[in-house]
Enzyme design. Structure first.
Site, mmCIF file in Angstrom:
data_model
loop_
_atom_site.group_PDB
_atom_site.id
_atom_site.type_symbol
_atom_site.label_atom_id
_atom_site.label_comp_id
_atom_site.label_asym_id
_atom_site.label_seq_id
_atom_site.Cartn_x
_atom_site.Cartn_y
_atom_site.Cartn_z
ATOM 1 N N TYR A 55 0.813 -1.091 -0.053
ATOM 2 C CA TYR A 55 0.034 0.068 0.122
ATOM 3 C C TYR A 55 0.887 1.332 0.296
ATOM 4 O O TYR A 55 0.243 2.188 0.059
ATOM 5 C CB TYR A 55 -0.919 0.202 0.996
ATOM 6 C CG TYR A 55 -2.277 -0.746 1.198
ATOM 7 C CD1 TYR A 55 -3.077 -0.371 0.484
ATOM 8 C CD2 TYR A 55 -2.097 -2.479 1.853
ATOM 9 C CE1 TYR A 55 -4.383 -1.481 0.427
ATOM 10 C CE2 TYR A 55 -3.138 -3.319 0.830
ATOM 11 C CZ TYR A 55 -4.170 -2.754 1.084
ATOM 12 O OH TYR A 55 -5.166 -3.387 -0.050
ATOM 13 N N GLY A 57 2.763 3.563 -1.886
ATOM 14 C CA GLY A 57 2.864 3.070 -3.246
ATOM 15 C C GLY A 57 2.209 3.507 -4.235
ATOM 16 O O GLY A 57 0.777 3.359 -3.398
ATOM 17 N N GLY A 59 -1.438 2.927 -5.942
ATOM 18 C CA GLY A 59 -1.734 2.229 -5.800
ATOM 19 C C GLY A 59 -2.326 0.815 -4.272
ATOM 20 O O GLY A 59 -1.695 2.142 -3.798
ATOM 21 N N HIS A 75 -4.195 5.185 5.886
ATOM 22 C CA HIS A 75 -4.876 6.556 5.518
ATOM 23 C C HIS A 75 -5.399 6.034 3.868
ATOM 24 O O HIS A 75 -5.822 7.264 3.468
ATOM 25 C CB HIS A 75 -3.340 6.597 5.348
ATOM 26 C CG HIS A 75 -2.740 7.977 5.023
ATOM 27 N ND1 HIS A 75 -2.759 8.398 3.384
ATOM 28 C CD2 HIS A 75 -2.695 9.278 6.140
ATOM 29 C CE1 HIS A 75 -2.367 9.725 3.309
ATOM 30 N NE2 HIS A 75 -2.629 10.065 4.808
ATOM 31 N N ASP A 76 -5.312 4.935 3.491
ATOM 32 C CA ASP A 76 -6.161 4.901 1.710
ATOM 33 C C ASP A 76 -7.327 5.164 1.861
ATOM 34 O O ASP A 76 -7.788 5.740 1.597
ATOM 35 C CB ASP A 76 -5.381 4.169 0.697
ATOM 36 C CG ASP A 76 -4.108 4.017 0.836
ATOM 37 O OD1 ASP A 76 -3.615 5.418 0.247
ATOM 38 O OD2 ASP A 76 -3.878 3.198 -0.246
ATOM 39 N N ASP A 126 -4.555 12.745 7.889
ATOM 40 C CA ASP A 126 -3.190 12.422 7.943
ATOM 41 C C ASP A 126 -2.259 12.186 9.007
ATOM 42 O O ASP A 126 -1.622 12.081 9.879
ATOM 43 C CB ASP A 126 -3.113 14.411 7.551
ATOM 44 C CG ASP A 126 -2.907 13.970 6.105
ATOM 45 O OD1 ASP A 126 -3.035 12.909 5.241
ATOM 46 O OD2 ASP A 126 -2.761 15.254 5.177
#
Length: 152
Positions: A55, A57, A59, A75-76, A126
């Protein structure tokens, strides 16, 4: 503390940009980087996180490879949730124009009360990621693991 944590900045940012199913809310790379530096002072390059785990990087898919990779996945997912908020809809069309307000005092991050609903949500995404990064070790064996084989 792990000095390599600052490197998470680029990986997370690239992950958000590369994931087609994740809407892109306000994302200020410099601001997120400063948040990371507040908690994890470091002068190293972000390149070591460009291809870390499944995860951190471009995608993101499959099972996170370790605790640090789970931070990137979380976070994504947080940014994906931000994209569902009605308050964030206008911000999604101009993702680089708005930044949130936060403070860093003695390595403690606080999202300020003057943020609107969307900015507050993103700031907290964040902030949570940075706190997660600060407690997660960098495992060299998860760099360039080959996402096609390992991230299904």
């Amino acid at each position: 503390m792990y000095p390599a944590h600052l490197l998470v900045l680029l990986a997370v940012c690239v992950s958000l940009l590369g994931a087609s199913n994740i809407p892109l809310p306000s994302l200020d790379f410099e601001q997120f980087g400063k948040m990371i530096q507040c908690t994890i002072p470091c002068e190293e390059s972000c390149l070591a996180y460009m291809d870390y785990g499944c995860y951190c990087g471009p995608g993101g898919s499959g099972t996170p490879s370790d605790e640090l990779d789970r931070c990137c996945q979380t976070h994504d997912n947080c940014y994906a949730e931000a994209g569902k908020l009605p308050a964030c809809k206008a911000m999604l069309s101009e993702p680089y124009n708005d930044t949130y307000s936060y403070s860093c005092i003695e390595r403690q991050l606080t999202c300020n009360d003057d943020n609107d609903e969307c900015k507050a949500f993103i700031c907290n995404c964040d902030r949570a990621a940075v706190i997660c990064f600060s407690g997660a070790p960098y495992n060299d064996s998860n760099y360039d693991i080959g996402t096609i084989e390992h991230c299904k």
